[in-house]
Design a protein around this motif. Structure first.
Motif, PDB file in Angstrom:
ATOM      1  N   ASP A 179      42.908 -22.284   3.028  1.00 32.99           N
ATOM      2  CA  ASP A 179      42.486 -22.541   4.404  1.00 32.99           C
ATOM      3  C   ASP A 179      41.454 -21.537   4.911  1.00 32.99           C
ATOM      4  O   ASP A 179      41.054 -21.614   6.078  1.00 32.99           O
ATOM      5  CB  ASP A 179      43.702 -22.516   5.335  1.00 32.99           C
ATOM      6  CG  ASP A 179      44.708 -23.604   5.002  1.00 32.99           C
ATOM      7  OD1 ASP A 179      44.270 -24.709   4.607  1.00 32.99           O
ATOM      8  OD2 ASP A 179      45.921 -23.354   5.118  1.00 32.99           O
ATOM      9  N   VAL A 180      41.055 -20.588   4.070  1.00 31.60           N
ATOM     10  CA  VAL A 180      40.051 -19.621   4.502  1.00 31.60           C
ATOM     11  C   VAL A 180      38.793 -19.789   3.668  1.00 31.60           C
ATOM     12  O   VAL A 180      38.833 -20.284   2.533  1.00 31.60           O
ATOM     13  CB  VAL A 180      40.560 -18.166   4.389  1.00 31.60           C
ATOM     14  CG1 VAL A 180      41.802 -17.967   5.236  1.00 31.60           C
ATOM     15  CG2 VAL A 180      40.804 -17.765   2.940  1.00 31.60           C
ATOM     16  N   SER A 181      37.685 -19.376   4.243  1.00 29.04           N
ATOM     17  CA  SER A 181      36.410 -19.358   3.519  1.00 29.04           C
ATOM     18  C   SER A 181      35.850 -17.945   3.562  1.00 29.04           C
ATOM     19  O   SER A 181      36.050 -17.220   4.541  1.00 29.04           O
ATOM     20  CB  SER A 181      35.412 -20.348   4.128  1.00 29.04           C
ATOM     21  OG  SER A 181      35.180 -20.053   5.496  1.00 29.04           O
ATOM     22  N   GLY A 229      44.724 -18.151  12.563  1.00 32.86           N
ATOM     23  CA  GLY A 229      43.348 -18.385  12.962  1.00 32.86           C
ATOM     24  C   GLY A 229      42.623 -17.072  13.175  1.00 32.86           C
ATOM     25  O   GLY A 229      43.228 -16.016  13.321  1.00 32.86           O
ATOM     26  N   GLY A 230      41.299 -17.143  13.167  1.00 31.37           N
ATOM     27  CA  GLY A 230      40.500 -15.940  13.391  1.00 31.37           C
ATOM     28  C   GLY A 230      39.646 -15.605  12.199  1.00 31.37           C
ATOM     29  O   GLY A 230      39.265 -16.476  11.400  1.00 31.37           O
ATOM     30  N   GLY A 231      39.315 -14.320  12.067  1.00 35.83           N
ATOM     31  CA  GLY A 231      38.437 -13.906  10.981  1.00 35.83           C
ATOM     32  C   GLY A 231      38.487 -12.413  10.769  1.00 35.83           C
ATOM     33  O   GLY A 231      39.002 -11.661  11.607  1.00 35.83           O
ATOM     34  N   ALA A 232      37.951 -11.977   9.637  1.00 35.43           N
ATOM     35  CA  ALA A 232      37.902 -10.560   9.294  1.00 35.43           C
ATOM     36  C   ALA A 232      36.493 -10.201   8.876  1.00 35.43           C
ATOM     37  O   ALA A 232      35.804 -10.996   8.218  1.00 35.43           O
ATOM     38  CB  ALA A 232      38.886 -10.240   8.171  1.00 35.43           C
ATOM     39  N   ALA A 251      32.588 -11.641   5.377  1.00 34.85           N
ATOM     40  CA  ALA A 251      33.475 -12.195   6.408  1.00 34.85           C
ATOM     41  C   ALA A 251      34.451 -13.177   5.771  1.00 34.85           C
ATOM     42  O   ALA A 251      34.081 -13.969   4.902  1.00 34.85           O
ATOM     43  CB  ALA A 251      32.668 -12.887   7.501  1.00 34.85           C
ATOM     44  N   ILE A 252      35.708 -13.101   6.205  1.00 35.17           N
ATOM     45  CA  ILE A 252      36.753 -14.051   5.797  1.00 35.17           C
ATOM     46  C   ILE A 252      37.218 -14.761   7.063  1.00 35.17           C
ATOM     47  O   ILE A 252      37.657 -14.104   8.013  1.00 35.17           O
ATOM     48  CB  ILE A 252      37.937 -13.334   5.140  1.00 35.17           C
ATOM     49  CG1 ILE A 252      37.467 -12.476   3.955  1.00 35.17           C
ATOM     50  CG2 ILE A 252      38.993 -14.340   4.688  1.00 35.17           C
ATOM     51  CD1 ILE A 252      38.550 -11.561   3.405  1.00 35.17           C
ATOM     52  N   VAL A 253      37.092 -16.079   7.120  1.00 31.71           N
ATOM     53  CA  VAL A 253      37.427 -16.803   8.348  1.00 31.71           C
ATOM     54  C   VAL A 253      38.255 -18.040   8.035  1.00 31.71           C
ATOM     55  O   VAL A 253      38.260 -18.552   6.906  1.00 31.71           O
ATOM     56  CB  VAL A 253      36.154 -17.227   9.118  1.00 31.71           C
ATOM     57  CG1 VAL A 253      35.318 -16.018   9.500  1.00 31.71           C
ATOM     58  CG2 VAL A 253      35.329 -18.207   8.296  1.00 31.71           C
ATOM     59  N   ASN A 254      38.971 -18.505   9.054  1.00 33.22           N
ATOM     60  CA  ASN A 254      39.686 -19.768   8.954  1.00 33.22           C
ATOM     61  C   ASN A 254      38.659 -20.911   8.889  1.00 33.22           C
ATOM     62  O   ASN A 254      37.713 -20.951   9.678  1.00 33.22           O
ATOM     63  CB  ASN A 254      40.598 -19.941  10.165  1.00 33.22           C
ATOM     64  CG  ASN A 254      41.562 -21.092  10.000  1.00 33.22           C
ATOM     65  OD1 ASN A 254      41.162 -22.241   9.894  1.00 33.22           O
ATOM     66  ND2 ASN A 254      42.856 -20.775   9.977  1.00 33.22           N
ATOM     67  N   LYS A 255      38.850 -21.815   7.940  1.00 29.28           N
ATOM     68  CA  LYS A 255      37.866 -22.881   7.723  1.00 29.28           C
ATOM     69  C   LYS A 255      37.665 -23.765   8.952  1.00 29.28           C
ATOM     70  O   LYS A 255      36.593 -24.354   9.132  1.00 29.28           O
ATOM     71  CB  LYS A 255      38.294 -23.749   6.542  1.00 29.28           C
ATOM     72  CG  LYS A 255      38.092 -23.104   5.186  1.00 29.28           C
ATOM     73  CD  LYS A 255      38.483 -24.053   4.062  1.00 29.28           C
ATOM     74  CE  LYS A 255      38.212 -23.443   2.700  1.00 29.28           C
ATOM     75  NZ  LYS A 255      38.622 -24.365   1.592  1.00 29.28           N
ATOM     76  N   MET A 275      36.300 -19.555  17.852  1.00 30.03           N
ATOM     77  CA  MET A 275      37.735 -19.819  17.819  1.00 30.03           C
ATOM     78  C   MET A 275      38.179 -20.673  19.000  1.00 30.03           C
ATOM     79  O   MET A 275      39.353 -21.035  19.108  1.00 30.03           O
ATOM     80  CB  MET A 275      38.511 -18.487  17.823  1.00 30.03           C
ATOM     81  CG  MET A 275      38.309 -17.673  16.560  1.00 30.03           C
ATOM     82  SD  MET A 275      38.687 -15.899  16.789  1.00 30.03           S
ATOM     83  CE  MET A 275      40.417 -15.966  17.233  1.00 30.03           C
ATOM     84  N   GLY A 276      37.240 -20.984  19.920  1.00 30.44           N
ATOM     85  CA  GLY A 276      37.575 -21.784  21.089  1.00 30.44           C
ATOM     86  C   GLY A 276      37.930 -20.953  22.306  1.00 30.44           C
ATOM     87  O   GLY A 276      38.569 -21.447  23.235  1.00 30.44           O
ATOM     88  N   GLN A 277      37.526 -19.680  22.323  1.00 29.00           N
ATOM     89  CA  GLN A 277      37.780 -18.773  23.437  1.00 29.00           C
ATOM     90  C   GLN A 277      39.267 -18.728  23.823  1.00 29.00           C
ATOM     91  O   GLN A 277      39.640 -19.013  24.962  1.00 29.00           O
ATOM     92  CB  GLN A 277      36.927 -19.150  24.648  1.00 29.00           C
ATOM     93  CG  GLN A 277      35.439 -19.112  24.387  1.00 29.00           C
ATOM     94  CD  GLN A 277      34.613 -19.371  25.635  1.00 29.00           C
ATOM     95  OE1 GLN A 277      35.148 -19.444  26.739  1.00 29.00           O
ATOM     96  NE2 GLN A 277      33.311 -19.488  25.473  1.00 29.00           N
ATOM     97  N   PRO A 278      40.133 -18.364  22.880  1.00 31.30           N
ATOM     98  CA  PRO A 278      41.566 -18.301  23.205  1.00 31.30           C
ATOM     99  C   PRO A 278      41.839 -17.282  24.305  1.00 31.30           C
ATOM    100  O   PRO A 278      41.149 -16.261  24.420  1.00 31.30           O
ATOM    101  CB  PRO A 278      42.209 -17.880  21.883  1.00 31.30           C
ATOM    102  CG  PRO A 278      41.116 -17.214  21.114  1.00 31.30           C
ATOM    103  CD  PRO A 278      39.859 -17.919  21.499  1.00 31.30           C
TER     104      PRO A 278
END
Length: 500
Positions: free
Chosen positions: A415-417, A358-361, A487-491, A173-176
């Protein structure tokens, strides 16, 4: 949610009463009962500890509009008299186990008020989360002293591996500098506690976290507060007078009753371990007039029974949606189907949150990647019991339809994959659990080593452990292939580890 040191795989099969006049049916293989071998956290991931106990249910009948209520109440005689003949005789024993249960009275009240049966989903929701008498609400149901055991209770390694995945997701995620870490149905808080302990040395990561525990049980919230070693401290923000801090990693913790209450606007990582399996399901049975919803009604003797709805119900809309996602040949061979509208709606909520913030599950549960036929089960004290027996005293759960999870997420947002499902064995192995168990074995006693090996097998193995030398009834049963991971994540973040 996650639970288990199970019986042998063969004992996990059980028979329930079945379809119309066809009699009983055999359900697909279920979680074996727990091995009683020692382990750092207890028995294995929703593994059950003794032979399954079956109580056959009643035959299905077509529902008629008799209200489903009890028979007429006897009225007293018009003559005024006092009958003392029974004073010295004990009352005849009632075989209805739930006669004094407030939850049973509540359920019967709903059925009588409506003049007809309720859906299996409504029955399940009341049994598990009724505010006064729900199974999860007022007690600790986990562990050997409870009704089931979850993977985090088996070994610290499970929570540590989830911590590895969470850190990898944060890096992708870019280390927010700020991120919401949400756990749905956190049980005792064991998974989150092991996750924080395992990542506590990575200060940049832990300092970015704000933990959000989605939990409806006051009893379990207290346990989570204790296991996360929380303290109340002053908040640097003027908007909030104080905040709860987990001393395991100096991380703020907040509790919520639903995912929608978690503040939006920050990148979010969501963990749902054995949460989906407890969501209320609707059951349908193929009848001469088509697919009919299975309902819960009251018999003349005042006990509960299953009936079929005489006409389509609102849940038929979700059934039609599920049919659209399945091949015709997949549906044609089934006489029973389970759908979970709550899981579909929750998945869409998760997907929309990940799409916008943003992020993921990460979703980990037992289930299959396709339509579920008939998997609803009741567990009390590590044994299978009848679903309608003494509601509120047993856990109800069902297999997760991972294919429906995938379609729901993709339908909610472009927008999710969605990645997976893969087996729990593949998931934990790719994250390094083999190296972790070897490192732990270097510095432990013989007894601890035995526990580590048993816990490791329960998490990633399949069937009976080949190394076991103890009693047959205590052999560790591996659940590495029975549990699936999606897993469900932002593309924008690419494929997550280890799905890439």
């Amino acid at each position: 949610m996650l639970r288990k040191l199970l019986l042998r795989t063969s004992a996990a099969r059980r028979s329930l009463s079945g379809a119309g006049a066809s009699g009983s049916r055999v359900l697909p293989d279920r979680r074996p009962s727990p091995s009683l071998s020692p382990s750092p956290r207890g028995p294995a991931s929703r593994f059950y500890a003794s032979a399954s106990s079956q109580v056959p249910g009643g035959t299905f009948v077509e529902h008629v509009d008799d209200g489903g209520a009890d028979g007429p109440t006897s009225r007293p005689s018009a003559a005024i008299s006092v009958d003392r003949s029974a004073l010295c005789n004990p009352p005849e024993h009632s075989h209805e186990p739930t006669a004094d249960s407030e939850l049973v009275k509540h359920l019967k009240g709903i059925i009588k008020f409506r003049g007809g049966p309720i859906s299996v989903a409504e029955y399940m929701e009341e049994v598990l989360t009724n505010p006064k008498a729900g199974f999860y609400i007022n007690r600790d149901v986990f562990g050997m002293e409870g009704d089931f055991i979850t993977s985090p209770e088996v070994s610290q390694m499970f929570g540590e591996m989830i911590g590895v995945w969470t850190m990898c997701m944060w890096e992708q995620m870019g280390q927010p500098s700020k991120v919401n870490l949400v756990e749905l149905g956190p049980g005792r808080g064991t998974l989150m506690a092991d996750l924080l302990r395992g990542t506590s040395k990575f200060k940049h990561f832990t300092e970015a976290l704000h933990i959000h525990m989605v939990e409806c049980s006051p009893t379990l919230r207290k346990l989570q507060h204790s296991n996360l070693k929380c303290i109340e401290g002053e908040n640097v923000s003027q908007d909030v007078g104080h905040r709860t801090i987990s001393t395991l990693a100096g991380t703020p913790v907040t509790w919520h009753a639903a995912l929608e209450q978690v503040p939006s606007g920050l990148p979010t990582i969501i963990i749902a371990h054995e949460f989906y399996d407890a969501l209320p399901i609707h059951q349908f049975q193929r009848a001469s007039r088509g697919w009919c919803e299975k309902m819960v009604d009251i018999q003349e003797d005042s006990s509960f029974r299953f009936v079929l709805s005489p006409q389509p119900t609102p849940a038929n809309l979700y059934l039609m949606k599920r049919f659209q996602w399945a091949a015709d040949e997949e549906i044609e061979k089934l006489n029973h189907i389970e759908i979970c509208p709550t899981a579909m709606d929750l998945t869409q909520t998760i997907a929309k949150r990940i799409s916008s913030d943003g992020g993921g599950a990460l979703i980990i549960d037992y289930g299959q990647n396709g339509v579920i036929s008939d998997s609803l089960q009741a567990i009390r004290k590590h044994k299978f019991v009848d679903i309608l027996d003494d509601p509120g005293s047993a856990d109800l759960s069902a297999y997760v339809d991972f294919a429906a999870v995938k379609h729901s997420a993709e339908e909610a947002s472009e927008d999710v994959s969605v990645h997976g499902p893969i087996t729990q064995c593949q998931f934990l192995g790719a994250l390094g659990i083999n190296f972790r168990v070897e490192a732990l074995l270097q510095n432990c006693t013989d007894e601890q080593a035995e526990s580590l090996r048993a816990g490791y097998w329960q998490l990633v193995g399949e069937g009976e452990a080949p190394f076991w030398e103890g009693p047959d009834e205590q052999v560790p049963i591996g659940m590495g292939t029975r549990y699936l991971v999606t897993a469900i994540v932002n593309k924008k973040q690419g494929a997550p580890i280890p799905f890439s």
